[in-house]
Scaffold this active site. Structure first.
Site, PDB file in Angstrom:
ATOM      1  N   HIS A  97     -21.539  25.194  90.678  1.00 43.89           N
ATOM      2  CA  HIS A  97     -21.731  24.138  91.280  1.00 43.89           C
ATOM      3  C   HIS A  97     -20.246  23.706  91.991  1.00 43.89           C
ATOM      4  O   HIS A  97     -19.036  24.198  91.383  1.00 43.89           O
ATOM      5  CB  HIS A  97     -21.614  22.888  90.297  1.00 43.89           C
ATOM      6  CG  HIS A  97     -22.315  21.776  90.765  1.00 43.89           C
ATOM      7  ND1 HIS A  97     -21.493  20.628  91.350  1.00 43.89           N
ATOM      8  CD2 HIS A  97     -23.360  21.154  91.125  1.00 43.89           C
ATOM      9  CE1 HIS A  97     -22.032  19.627  91.949  1.00 43.89           C
ATOM     10  NE2 HIS A  97     -23.428  19.885  91.841  1.00 43.89           N
ATOM     11  N   ASP A 131     -30.335  22.687  87.266  1.00 41.84           N
ATOM     12  CA  ASP A 131     -31.728  23.210  87.952  1.00 41.84           C
ATOM     13  C   ASP A 131     -31.704  24.371  86.836  1.00 41.84           C
ATOM     14  O   ASP A 131     -33.010  24.990  86.894  1.00 41.84           O
ATOM     15  CB  ASP A 131     -31.437  23.695  89.231  1.00 41.84           C
ATOM     16  CG  ASP A 131     -31.532  22.264  90.188  1.00 41.84           C
ATOM     17  OD1 ASP A 131     -32.232  21.565  89.724  1.00 41.84           O
ATOM     18  OD2 ASP A 131     -30.939  22.604  91.197  1.00 41.84           O
TER      19      ASP A 131
HETATM   20  N1  CMC Z   1     -23.814  33.559  91.020  1.00 39.73           N
HETATM   21  C1  CMC Z   1     -22.987  34.555  91.297  1.00 39.73           C
HETATM   22  N2  CMC Z   1     -21.657  34.158  91.842  1.00 39.73           N
HETATM   23  C2  CMC Z   1     -21.471  33.084  92.048  1.00 39.73           C
HETATM   24  C3  CMC Z   1     -22.673  32.013  92.070  1.00 39.73           C
HETATM   25  C4  CMC Z   1     -23.551  32.344  91.275  1.00 39.73           C
HETATM   26  N3  CMC Z   1     -24.543  31.308  91.050  1.00 39.73           N
HETATM   27  N4  CMC Z   1     -22.232  30.791  92.295  1.00 39.73           N
HETATM   28  C5  CMC Z   1     -20.963  31.088  93.193  1.00 39.73           C
HETATM   29  N5  CMC Z   1     -20.688  32.427  92.795  1.00 39.73           N
HETATM   30  C6  CMC Z   1     -19.182  32.915  92.977  1.00 39.73           C
HETATM   31  C7  CMC Z   1     -19.080  33.313  94.837  1.00 39.73           C
HETATM   32  O1  CMC Z   1     -19.819  34.570  95.144  1.00 39.73           O
HETATM   33  C8  CMC Z   1     -17.976  33.169  95.038  1.00 39.73           C
HETATM   34  O2  CMC Z   1     -17.114  34.234  94.589  1.00 39.73           O
HETATM   35  P1  CMC Z   1     -15.678  34.813  95.470  1.00 39.73           P
HETATM   36  O3  CMC Z   1     -14.731  33.598  95.193  1.00 39.73           O
HETATM   37  O4  CMC Z   1     -15.295  36.121  94.799  1.00 39.73           O
HETATM   38  O5  CMC Z   1     -16.242  34.782  96.920  1.00 39.73           O
HETATM   39  C9  CMC Z   1     -17.333  32.009  94.132  1.00 39.73           C
HETATM   40  O6  CMC Z   1     -18.307  32.000  92.937  1.00 39.73           O
HETATM   41  C10 CMC Z   1     -17.212  30.391  94.678  1.00 39.73           C
HETATM   42  O7  CMC Z   1     -18.616  30.376  95.320  1.00 39.73           O
HETATM   43  P2  CMC Z   1     -18.974  29.576  96.520  1.00 39.73           P
HETATM   44  O8  CMC Z   1     -20.077  29.975  96.927  1.00 39.73           O
HETATM   45  O9  CMC Z   1     -17.394  29.611  97.204  1.00 39.73           O
HETATM   46  O10 CMC Z   1     -19.074  28.074  95.793  1.00 39.73           O
HETATM   47  P3  CMC Z   1     -19.402  26.734  96.655  1.00 39.73           P
HETATM   48  O11 CMC Z   1     -18.700  25.760  95.969  1.00 39.73           O
HETATM   49  O12 CMC Z   1     -19.383  26.665  97.992  1.00 39.73           O
HETATM   50  O13 CMC Z   1     -21.033  27.014  96.115  1.00 39.73           O
HETATM   51  C11 CMC Z   1     -22.981  26.463  94.871  1.00 39.73           C
HETATM   52  C12 CMC Z   1     -21.759  26.254  94.939  1.00 39.73           C
HETATM   53  C13 CMC Z   1     -23.825  25.568  93.964  1.00 39.73           C
HETATM   54  C14 CMC Z   1     -23.781  26.512  96.279  1.00 39.73           C
HETATM   55  C15 CMC Z   1     -23.177  27.936  94.450  1.00 39.73           C
HETATM   56  O14 CMC Z   1     -22.426  28.086  93.143  1.00 39.73           O
HETATM   57  C16 CMC Z   1     -24.596  28.624  94.169  1.00 39.73           C
HETATM   58  O15 CMC Z   1     -24.864  29.209  95.207  1.00 39.73           O
HETATM   59  N6  CMC Z   1     -25.242  28.405  93.146  1.00 39.73           N
HETATM   60  C17 CMC Z   1     -26.436  29.091  92.855  1.00 39.73           C
HETATM   61  C18 CMC Z   1     -27.577  27.886  93.502  1.00 39.73           C
HETATM   62  C19 CMC Z   1     -27.706  26.781  92.840  1.00 39.73           C
HETATM   63  O16 CMC Z   1     -27.840  26.791  91.506  1.00 39.73           O
HETATM   64  N7  CMC Z   1     -27.631  25.529  93.343  1.00 39.73           N
HETATM   65  C20 CMC Z   1     -27.832  24.503  92.616  1.00 39.73           C
HETATM   66  C21 CMC Z   1     -26.712  23.378  92.500  1.00 39.73           C
HETATM   67  S1  CMC Z   1     -26.932  21.968  91.330  1.00 39.73           S
HETATM   68  C22 CMC Z   1     -28.204  21.173  92.052  1.00 39.73           C
HETATM   69  C23 CMC Z   1     -27.852  20.213  93.040  1.00 39.73           C
HETATM   70  O17 CMC Z   1     -26.983  19.532  93.350  1.00 39.73           O
HETATM   71  O18 CMC Z   1     -28.333  20.548  94.138  1.00 39.73           O
END
Ligand code: CMC
Length: 429
Positions: A306, A364
């Protein structure tokens, strides 16, 4: 405002930036005069360090794993309150008295029916349309049916538009589902509570009596409550940006629904269940964990991570308990997907990749398991999120519209394209 300020030096010029103090959360640097004073913009794609507005509705402390609506912790609201009471709280700022709640419930209930002609909209979609596509279209189309609630300058019209959307969204989501499975639309019943009415509109058929199971209705209500608002997330920010131009409320909420659909946001609940199904058995979990860690593989653990929560998602804790309760009560406690989910969570949380990056199950991760056990297909998971989040979008929309200092949202950019060049005639290229 505090008496503190920050000093920024650019070449020989020093600029003083006021520091604003919130009631909770980190201080905020006020850069509103930065461009006028120093001729520079700030650069923050994805808004990782930028407050886009001020708000009094919802507060998240991502390090503590805390979510407050108007100051009240989400676990207390999920345990003691119910969705329509939380709607009142989000919209009006305080918990209602018994009389206020009864009046609010009556006012919402009055608006549950859809204009009969709106059925033609549903029928215009292909049978296999995703219900989110139908919801985006039908909610946008509401502005063509409810002309008496599109003037955002009129407080009465704003109120009616708000009640209409909270009341009609379950009907729209249920009808999108009914249409996709070729069953007749079921009209709302105003003697039922919000969650029971939704379940009935989804699962009743005219040929048979349908009794709403109170346990499932309570679980449904809790899912609505847990998703009701989440401060300035992507879809809420979309609603705010769309409404900053003065667009009508139905158009703005349709924009929010469109944004919510993405798998990084509300679409994650569908993606998560599909992932659990694909994994299938606990012995395949290590393979998927390795894929999630592999930078060359776009696969991510859905329902994990998140932007704001870096310790735990308090909604996920309640959702996990709810999943246990619902499956237990339905007699499916050995549900294979729940076993895969629990084992995946356990294995991921033992792995330094996830703990070091502070990646934990989010809301989720378990919601899809409950919804599937209730009988919903995966394509309905995100529409249910949209039903729940409508009140959050509307509360934030109202707060923004009612702020006399509201401005149109107009971000700037770091331009990296070509500089001025002369047009070349086609034969010279
Ligand atoms: N699985 C594997 N690696 C992950 C994941 C994951 N679910 N989420 C983040 N990472 C890694 C990512 O690869 C990155 O690694 P590095 O720093 O080595 O490049 C690091 O963690 C940070 O990720 P980010 O994408 O820069 O983080 P963000 O804050 O931009 O993204 C997120 C947050 C929710 C979009 C992301 O964690 C994600 O894609 N999760 C899966 C989708 C998900 O479950 N979304 C629902 C969110 S809760 C409901 C809502 O509010 O909508």
């Amino acid at each position: 405002m505090t008496d503190r300020s920050a000093k920024l030096t650019i070449d020989d010029t020093e600029i003083e930036l006021p520091i604003l103090s919130p009631t909770a959360g980190p201080d905020v640097l006020d850069i509103r005069k930065l461009y006028a004073q120093a001729g520079v913009f700030t650069y923050d794609p994805g808004y990782t360090s930028t407050a886009s507005c001020d708000s009094t509705i919802t507060f998240i402390d991502g390090d503590k794993g805390e979510l407050l609506h108007r100051g009240y912790p989400i676990d207390q609201l999920a345990g003691k309150s119910h969705y329509l009471e939380v709607c009142y709280l989000l919209l009006y700022g305080e918990l209602p008295t018994a009389a206020q709640l009864e009046d609010f419930e009556n006012r919402v209930t009055n608006h549950t029916m859809l204009h009969e002609q709106m059925q033609y909209f549903f029928r215009g979609f292909r049978r296999d349309a995703h219900p989110m596509a139908i919801m985006t279209g039908v909610v946008g189309a509401m502005s063509a049916f409810y002309h008496d609630s599109t003037d955002i300058a009129d407080p009465w019209q704003r109120e009616v538009a708000s009640l209409r959307m909270i009341a009609k969204m379950p009907t729209i989501a249920a009808w999108a589902y009914k249409y996709s499975i070729g069953q007749p639309f079921v009209y709302p019943r105003n003697d039922l509570d919000y969650a029971s009415n939704f379940l009935r509109m989804c699962f009743a058929v005219p040929a048979e009596e349908y009794e709403v199971n109170p346990i499932l209705s309570r679980a449904m209500d809790r899912i609505f409550t847990l998703h009701a608002d989440h401060e300035q997330n992507a879809s809420t920010s979309t609603v705010r940006l769309a409404s900053s131009s003065g667009a009508n409320p139905f158009a703005c909420i349709a924009a929010g629904i469109a944004c919510l659909w993405g798998p990084a946001h509300g679409g994650a609940n569908q993606a998560c269940l599909e992932m659990l199904r694909e994994i299938g058995t606990p012995n395949r979990i290590p393979e998927y964990i390795e894929r999630a860690k592999d930078k060359n593989d776009p696969f991510r653990l859905m329902g994990f991570g998140h932007r704001v929560y870096k310790n735990h998602d308090p909604r996920a804790t309640v959702m996990k308990q709810s999943a246990d309760e619902v499956l237990d009560l339905l007699g499916v406690e050995d549900n294979p997907l729940l076993q895969v989910a629990k084992e995946l969570e356990r294995k991921a949380l033992e792995d330094p990749y996830f703990t070091e990056k502070k990646l934990f199950p989010n809301v989720d991760f378990y919601s899809g398991i409950i919804l599937e056990a209730m009988g919903f297909p995966t394509s309905m998971f995100t529409p249910i999120f949209a039903v729940s989040r409508t009140v959050g979008w509307i509360s934030q929309w109202k707060e923004m519209i009612e702020d006399p200092a509201m401005k149109i949202g107009r971000p700037r950019q770091l331009y990296l394209g070509a500089t001025t060049r002369d047009y070349q005639d086609i034969e010279d290229r």
